[in-house]
Design an enzyme around this catalytic site. Structure first.
Site, short mmCIF file in Angstrom:
data_model
loop_
_atom_site.label_atom_id
_atom_site.label_comp_id
_atom_site.label_asym_id
_atom_site.label_seq_id
_atom_site.Cartn_x
_atom_site.Cartn_y
_atom_site.Cartn_z
N ARG A 74 -2.54 7.43 -5.31
CA ARG A 74 -3.66 6.70 -5.88
C ARG A 74 -3.93 7.13 -7.32
O ARG A 74 -4.14 6.29 -8.21
CB ARG A 74 -4.90 6.91 -5.01
CG ARG A 74 -4.72 6.43 -3.58
CD ARG A 74 -5.80 6.95 -2.64
NE ARG A 74 -7.12 6.44 -3.00
CZ ARG A 74 -8.24 6.86 -2.43
NH1 ARG A 74 -8.21 7.80 -1.48
NH2 ARG A 74 -9.39 6.35 -2.80
N LEU B 227 -3.16 12.36 5.76
CA LEU B 227 -3.29 11.08 5.07
C LEU B 227 -4.78 10.85 4.83
O LEU B 227 -5.61 11.25 5.66
CB LEU B 227 -2.73 9.93 5.91
CG LEU B 227 -1.22 9.93 6.20
CD1 LEU B 227 -0.86 8.75 7.10
CD2 LEU B 227 -0.42 9.87 4.91
N ASP B 228 -5.12 10.19 3.74
CA ASP B 228 -6.52 9.85 3.50
C ASP B 228 -7.05 9.00 4.64
O ASP B 228 -6.29 8.30 5.32
CB ASP B 228 -6.66 9.06 2.19
CG ASP B 228 -6.30 9.88 0.96
OD1 ASP B 228 -6.26 11.11 1.06
OD2 ASP B 228 -6.05 9.26 -0.09
N LYS B 229 -8.36 9.02 4.81
CA LYS B 229 -8.99 8.27 5.89
C LYS B 229 -8.52 6.82 5.94
O LYS B 229 -8.17 6.31 7.01
CB LYS B 229 -10.52 8.31 5.71
CG LYS B 229 -11.28 7.43 6.69
CD LYS B 229 -12.78 7.47 6.43
CE LYS B 229 -13.53 6.55 7.38
NZ LYS B 229 -14.99 6.58 7.14
#
Length: 337
Positions: free
Chosen positions: A263, A159-161
């Site tokens: 996104r 997962l992205d930060k």
């Protein structure tokens, strides 16, 4: 959802592991006649061809090179024939990255083969440029010494930060092989909730099927590009509000797993995520990063064959923003749609 917080090692035995310290290798060289007048970083590149010249220049700048017993810090410094050069091969940040550190993360499920966590926003999953420590991987190595025997400490997806939510981690070779195969076959269900700018009717369903690759104009971004990798995202509008010109709560289901996929796809569809300034979103309702949460996760247990399903409500800051925008979070509606 029941969860427990895991920080230090899971057992006294694990906490006592004597992890080896990285050693600094010293190398000595003599400047040849042919190298007289040569830049020190150029000479080092000749002597140590297995390392990049840029990294060797950084070692010089950081004070890890001596010429005739004196530290030099300028990569462009010129050498004289016969001079003695000493180089300290200090490990790169990457070499030191895969080390155990006490990192807290909530655990949703655990057995001998699987670990499911509810990753908080702000936690980096894997060490990389700018984040060489304090990552989920470091925490996994700290809590269980057996994680060091698995590639990437058992991490099979990321997962992205600043994206929160559910992730599954393998704890055994059997589990890792199975999870990688399930992800490749698109058999792992990963559903997210997102808060996005835009207008769309309640219940509207759509799918974005657009290839994703590195944005040729901005290497920090991904984008919809013809030469990218195939990517598909299914989405449904769960709630809509006219606040600040229109805002939506979306249920997004991944059919593939590309970097920044939701996104990029939502921005391409004219619905950039709230707080996601990298892809055209705006900061609002206290959100300063993408409003995206991995809400539910379903897969087949790699050993028992049982069908498992977990869900995790969004973090407080996202629930507060949804409420302030007139988009009430409803777990039951999300799970049944």
């Amino acid at each position: 959802m029941n969860q427990k917080i895991i920080g230090p090692a899971a057992s006294e035995e694990d906490s006592a592991v004597d992890w080896p310290q990285a050693e600094v290798e010293q190398r000595q060289f003599t400047v040849s006649t042919a190298q007289h007048g040569m830049r020190v970083d150029r000479a080092l590149a000749d002597w140590v061809p297995e390392l990049s010249r840029s990294y060797l220049a950084q070692l010089v700048s950081d004070g890890h090179v001596q010429v005739q017993g004196r530290v030099i810090v300028k990569p462009a410094a010129k050498l004289s024939a016969g001079a003695q050069v000493e180089l300290a091969l200090v490990p790169t940040p990457a070499a030191n990255a895969f080390r155990p550190e006490a990192v807290d993360f909530p655990v949703v499920f655990e057995d001998d083969d699987l670990l499911v966590i509810n990753k908080p926003a702000g936690l980096v999953v894997h060490p990389g440029a700018g984040n060489w420590g304090g990552t989920l991987l470091n925490g996994l190595l700290h809590r269980d010494r057996r994680a060091a025997d698995l590639p990437r400490a058992g991490i099979v997806h990321r997962l992205d930060k600043n994206t929160s939510g559910l992730m599954v981690v393998a704890k055994s070779r059997v589990a890792m092989t199975s999870l990688v195969a399930q992800l490749a076959a698109r058999e792992v269900q990963r559903v997210y909730i997102a808060m996005a700018h835009g207008r769309s009717p309640l219940g509207h369903c759509f799918e974005v099927d657009q290839a994703i690759g590195r944005d040729p104009k901005n290497r920090l971004r991904m984008g919809v590009v013809a030469a990218g990798k195939p990517a598909q995202t299914e989405a449904r509008v769960l709630a809509a509000s006219e606040e600040l010109g229109g805002v939506l709560m979306l249920r997004c289901k991944l059919k593939t797993g590309r970097t920044h996929q939701i996104r990029v796809h939502m921005a391409w569809a004219g619905m950039p995520l709230v707080g996601d300034t990298l892809y055209g979103g705006r900061e609002a309702w206290g959100l300063t990063h993408q409003a995206l949460h991995a809400h539910d996760l379903a897969l087949v247990h790699p050993v028992s064959g049982a069908h498992l399903h977990w869900w995790a409500p969004p973090p407080v800051h996202l629930c507060t923003a949804l409420a302030a925008a007139g988009l009430g979070y409803n777990a039951q509606a999300l799970l049944t749609n």
